[in-house]
Design an enzyme around this catalytic site. Structure first.
Site, PDB file in Angstrom:
ATOM      1  N   ASP A 100       0.849  -1.184   0.000  1.00  0.00           N
ATOM      2  CA  ASP A 100       0.000   0.000   0.000  1.00  0.00           C
ATOM      3  C   ASP A 100       0.890   1.240   0.000  1.00  0.00           C
ATOM      4  O   ASP A 100       1.722   1.408   0.898  1.00  0.00           O
ATOM      5  CB  ASP A 100      -0.853  -0.032   1.290  1.00  0.00           C
ATOM      6  CG  ASP A 100      -2.243   0.508   1.091  1.00  0.00           C
ATOM      7  OD1 ASP A 100      -2.382   1.508   0.378  1.00  0.00           O
ATOM      8  OD2 ASP A 100      -3.182  -0.065   1.680  1.00  0.00           O
ATOM      9  N   ASP A 207      -3.036   4.524  -2.492  1.00  0.00           N
ATOM     10  CA  ASP A 207      -4.077   5.093  -1.642  1.00  0.00           C
ATOM     11  C   ASP A 207      -4.566   6.444  -2.187  1.00  0.00           C
ATOM     12  O   ASP A 207      -3.730   7.288  -2.570  1.00  0.00           O
ATOM     13  CB  ASP A 207      -3.455   5.300  -0.244  1.00  0.00           C
ATOM     14  CG  ASP A 207      -4.474   5.654   0.814  1.00  0.00           C
ATOM     15  OD1 ASP A 207      -5.328   4.823   1.124  1.00  0.00           O
ATOM     16  OD2 ASP A 207      -4.403   6.788   1.346  1.00  0.00           O
ATOM     17  N   GLU A 257      -6.749   3.501  -5.680  1.00  0.00           N
ATOM     18  CA  GLU A 257      -8.000   3.788  -4.986  1.00  0.00           C
ATOM     19  C   GLU A 257      -8.466   5.169  -5.443  1.00  0.00           C
ATOM     20  O   GLU A 257      -7.776   6.165  -5.235  1.00  0.00           O
ATOM     21  CB  GLU A 257      -7.790   3.791  -3.475  1.00  0.00           C
ATOM     22  CG  GLU A 257      -9.105   4.004  -2.735  1.00  0.00           C
ATOM     23  CD  GLU A 257      -8.936   4.467  -1.302  1.00  0.00           C
ATOM     24  OE1 GLU A 257      -9.798   4.176  -0.479  1.00  0.00           O
ATOM     25  OE2 GLU A 257      -7.938   5.146  -1.003  1.00  0.00           O
ATOM     26  N   HIS A 331     -11.074  -2.538   4.342  1.00  0.00           N
ATOM     27  CA  HIS A 331     -10.881  -2.064   5.721  1.00  0.00           C
ATOM     28  C   HIS A 331     -11.605  -0.751   5.985  1.00  0.00           C
ATOM     29  O   HIS A 331     -11.519  -0.234   7.092  1.00  0.00           O
ATOM     30  CB  HIS A 331      -9.385  -1.904   5.980  1.00  0.00           C
ATOM     31  CG  HIS A 331      -8.791  -0.847   5.099  1.00  0.00           C
ATOM     32  ND1 HIS A 331      -8.667  -1.004   3.727  1.00  0.00           N
ATOM     33  CD2 HIS A 331      -8.357   0.401   5.370  1.00  0.00           C
ATOM     34  CE1 HIS A 331      -8.175   0.099   3.203  1.00  0.00           C
ATOM     35  NE2 HIS A 331      -7.974   0.974   4.179  1.00  0.00           N
ATOM     36  N   ASP A 332     -12.267  -0.183   4.984  1.00  0.00           N
ATOM     37  CA  ASP A 332     -13.021   1.070   5.162  1.00  0.00           C
ATOM     38  C   ASP A 332     -14.527   0.852   5.101  1.00  0.00           C
ATOM     39  O   ASP A 332     -15.284   1.825   5.148  1.00  0.00           O
ATOM     40  CB  ASP A 332     -12.664   2.075   4.056  1.00  0.00           C
ATOM     41  CG  ASP A 332     -11.223   2.538   4.117  1.00  0.00           C
ATOM     42  OD1 ASP A 332     -10.654   2.586   5.227  1.00  0.00           O
ATOM     43  OD2 ASP A 332     -10.668   2.853   3.048  1.00  0.00           O
TER      44      ASP A 332
HETATM   45  C1  GLC Z   1      -7.855   5.481   2.037  1.00  0.00           C
HETATM   46  C2  GLC Z   1      -7.679   4.359   3.018  1.00  0.00           C
HETATM   47  C3  GLC Z   1      -8.246   4.785   4.330  1.00  0.00           C
HETATM   48  C4  GLC Z   1      -7.510   6.011   4.801  1.00  0.00           C
HETATM   49  C5  GLC Z   1      -7.503   7.104   3.743  1.00  0.00           C
HETATM   50  C6  GLC Z   1      -6.480   8.140   4.045  1.00  0.00           C
HETATM   51  O1  GLC Z   1      -9.191   5.752   1.782  1.00  0.00           O
HETATM   52  O2  GLC Z   1      -8.242   3.188   2.516  1.00  0.00           O
HETATM   53  O3  GLC Z   1      -8.217   3.762   5.285  1.00  0.00           O
HETATM   54  O4  GLC Z   1      -8.093   6.504   5.963  1.00  0.00           O
HETATM   55  O5  GLC Z   1      -7.182   6.607   2.470  1.00  0.00           O
HETATM   56  O6  GLC Z   1      -5.190   7.627   3.864  1.00  0.00           O
END
Ligand code: GLC
Length: 561
Positions: A100, A207, A257, A331-332
């Site tokens: 990540d 991310d 993402e 995880h979100d």
């Molecule tokens: C992404 C991650 C999340 C995090 C955010 C800021 O959305 O998946 O868990 O809080 O980025 O890094």
């Protein structure tokens, strides 16, 4: 050991939230040796890549997405030797490792931010610093430069006297955004990716990478655009291409993402000729139970909307030559079984949670794209259902609980909403067995163990015919063996007026045709003619054959020509 390079169209990725996967040393927190110890389990499931969430040094204000050193292992998760051993052992089993990369922001504990605070001009230029509105001069903060909100509630700006400026943080206040217009920042980020590539990893997940290029002009959000105001910014494609080229990762397994993104941008992020990424995550399908688009306001999932979003993204990415990452959970996110299964509770083997979990898996795995299994999906894990706000650890959940109280909700109602929406729903420990602490740790787990672990766990499912785990295993095999699933065309089908909660699509390659129908309804329904009378049933989530022209509650059926 050489890097693992597999065809991503045929691959299945398994996401590990390191903190909650397996604890090898009894401190209550998952770790790298814990993962190594479970590689045989993962090899049995058959997955091709593991995406590990951040295990780098971090003050843990945002579950490790607040990184203070990009090139080391946080001692709580192990050592660099443990990391090398995990990679070597995974490679022995033909499993690749994806890391990540959180390059949109650092932690404020990162050396770069610390140097900026100490007044070093070079590092001040790494961050996005602005004067306040209406400030009378140095030392007077004035008002935040814009009205932008951060993702976890409150302003996206923080006044920092040591900087004499406001700094931008699109996430937690401890996560200052990096200024990607600064070429030195872009080179430093590429260097981080190169570092891990040289260490032998096989791929990367980036991310919130579509937030790296901020708008040219910082203005108030007057039209209520929220996050889409800074998503897919003016230079994002250029920066991504440059990052990929500089880090030498073109052609590696990569996924971005993409927050509040668009189809047009995702096509560009992922079509091979643009040399950006292999695939992208988008989230529109996981907002169909937000009332008026607001995460902290509950609504029943709108399955008609879900179908139309899938259709747009499946057919649209195909037409543009892009590639989707397919997923329900991470995880979100709250657990999809609870979310889409009429709050499917766990009562008995073969109960509705299992039916729902298998239906969701079929729906996802047979679409066009690369499926991601989030740890515990393959067991049918559900939301934990914590009974007090103190049991939650996530910064966003705690912030919004307070915001909801301030807005006049009672504590019971606010807790109910948090239980439905919290990111901790996905962060509860992996359920290995029915032992105390679910076999996750021999110590005190960092977050509570869900009561469902008594029934929903790996020990009860691995090798057990008809279990969720074995069902997932057969889907992974199918994915590997089937050309039509990996590369065939996708087209959505109309299941008819009497099936408003059915999602149906076909996959075709040459003469071969697969038809998939998944019911999100808790009652039986009649199906329109999907042209499958003469077909064989290749997969389903009931023990007996489906009735012609109908689906039972939460039934999923796959037919083949
Ligand atoms: C992404 C991650 C999340 C995090 C955010 C800021 O959305 O998946 O868990 O809080 O980025 O890094």
């Amino acid at each position: 050991m050489a890097a693992i390079e597999k065809d991503f169209r045929r691959s299945v990725v398994y996401q590990i939230y390191v903190k909650s996967f397996c604890d090898s040393d009894g401190d209550g927190v998952g770790d790298l040796p814990g993962i190594t110890g479970k590689l045989d389990y993962l090899a049995r499931l058959g997955v091709d890549y593991l995406w590990l969430t951040p295990f780098y040094p971090s003050p843990q204000r945002d579950g490790g997405y607040d990184i203070s050193d990009y090139r080391a292992v946080d001692p709580v998760y192990g050592t660099m030797d443990d990391f090398d051993e995990l990679v070597a052992q995974a490679h022995k089993r033909e499993i690749g490792i994806m890391l990540d990369m959180v390059l949109c922001h650092t932690s404020c504990d990162h050396e770069w931010f610390q140097r900026a605070l100490a007044g070093d001009e070079r590092y001040r230029a790494y961050y996005i610093l602005r004067d306040g509105r209406g400030s009378s001069g140095p030392g007077d903060p004035g008002q935040p430069p814009t009205n932008w909100d951060c993702a976890f509630g409150g302003s996206a700006w923080k006044w920092e006297p040591r900087l004499g400026k406001w700094y931008l943080h699109l996430h937690d206040v401890s996560q200052p955004d990096l200024d990607w217009t600064n070429p030195e920042v872009r080179e430093a980020c590429a260097d981080v990716v190169r570092f891990w590539k040289e260490r032998g990893v096989d791929g990367f997940r980036f991310d919130v990478v579509n937030l790296i290029s901020k708008p040219e002009v910082f203005e108030d959000d007057l039209s209520g655009q929220g996050r889409s105001l800074f998503a897919d910014g003016p230079h994002v494609h250029e920066y991504l291409r440059e990052l990929v080229a500089r880090a030498g990762i073109d052609g590696m397994m990569t996924v971005g993402e993409m927050a509040s993104t668009t189809l047009e941008n995702c096509v560009r992020y992922t079509r091979p000729e643009d040399h950006e990424l292999s695939m992208s995550f988008s989230f529109h399908h996981l907002k169909v139970d937000y009332a008026a688009g607001k995460k902290w306001e509950l609504a029943e999932p709108d399955i008609g909307q879900l179908r139309s979003i899938f259709r747009t993204w499946q057919e649209g990415m195909q037409a543009g030559g892009g590639w989707n990452a397919l997923f329900w959970d991470n995880h979100d996110q709250p657990r999809a079984v609870t979310r889409f299964g009429g709050r499917a509770g766990v009562g008995e083997r073969g109960g509705s949670w299992e039916r729902v979990g298998k239906m969701l898996a079929v729906c996802d795995f047979l679409m066009k794209g690369t499926p991601y299994v989030y740890q515990g999906d393959e067991l049918g894990m559900v939301n934990p259902g914590y009974d007090s706000i103190e049991q939650f650890r996530d910064v966003e959940s705690r912030n919004y609980y307070q915001i909801m109280l301030e807005m006049g909700k009672g504590p019971a109602e606010a807790l109910h909403v948090v239980n439905e929406r919290s990111r901790d729903n996905g962060r509860a420990p992996m359920q290995w067995s029915s032992a105390p602490a679910a076999g996750f740790t021999s110590g005190e787990p960092w977050i509570g163990i869900p009561a469902s672990a008594r029934l929903v766990n790996a020990e009860a499912e691995v090798g057990v015919e008809g279990s969720m785990f074995e069902f997932y295993r057969s889907l992974v095999k199918l994915r590997h063996a089937s050309d039509v699933i990996a590369t065939g065309e996708v087209r959505f089908l109309d299941a008819g007026e009497e099936a408003p909660k059915v999602i149906a699509y076909e996959r075709t390659l040459g003469d071969e045709r697969l038809v998939v129908a998944c019911s999100f309804a808790d009652a039986p329904c009649r199906l329109a003619d999907l042209g499958v009378e003469k077909y064989e049933v290749v997969l389903g989530n009931y023990d007996d054959a489906p009735a012609p022209g109908a689906l039972r509650p939460y039934e999923a059926v796959v037919w083949r020509s």
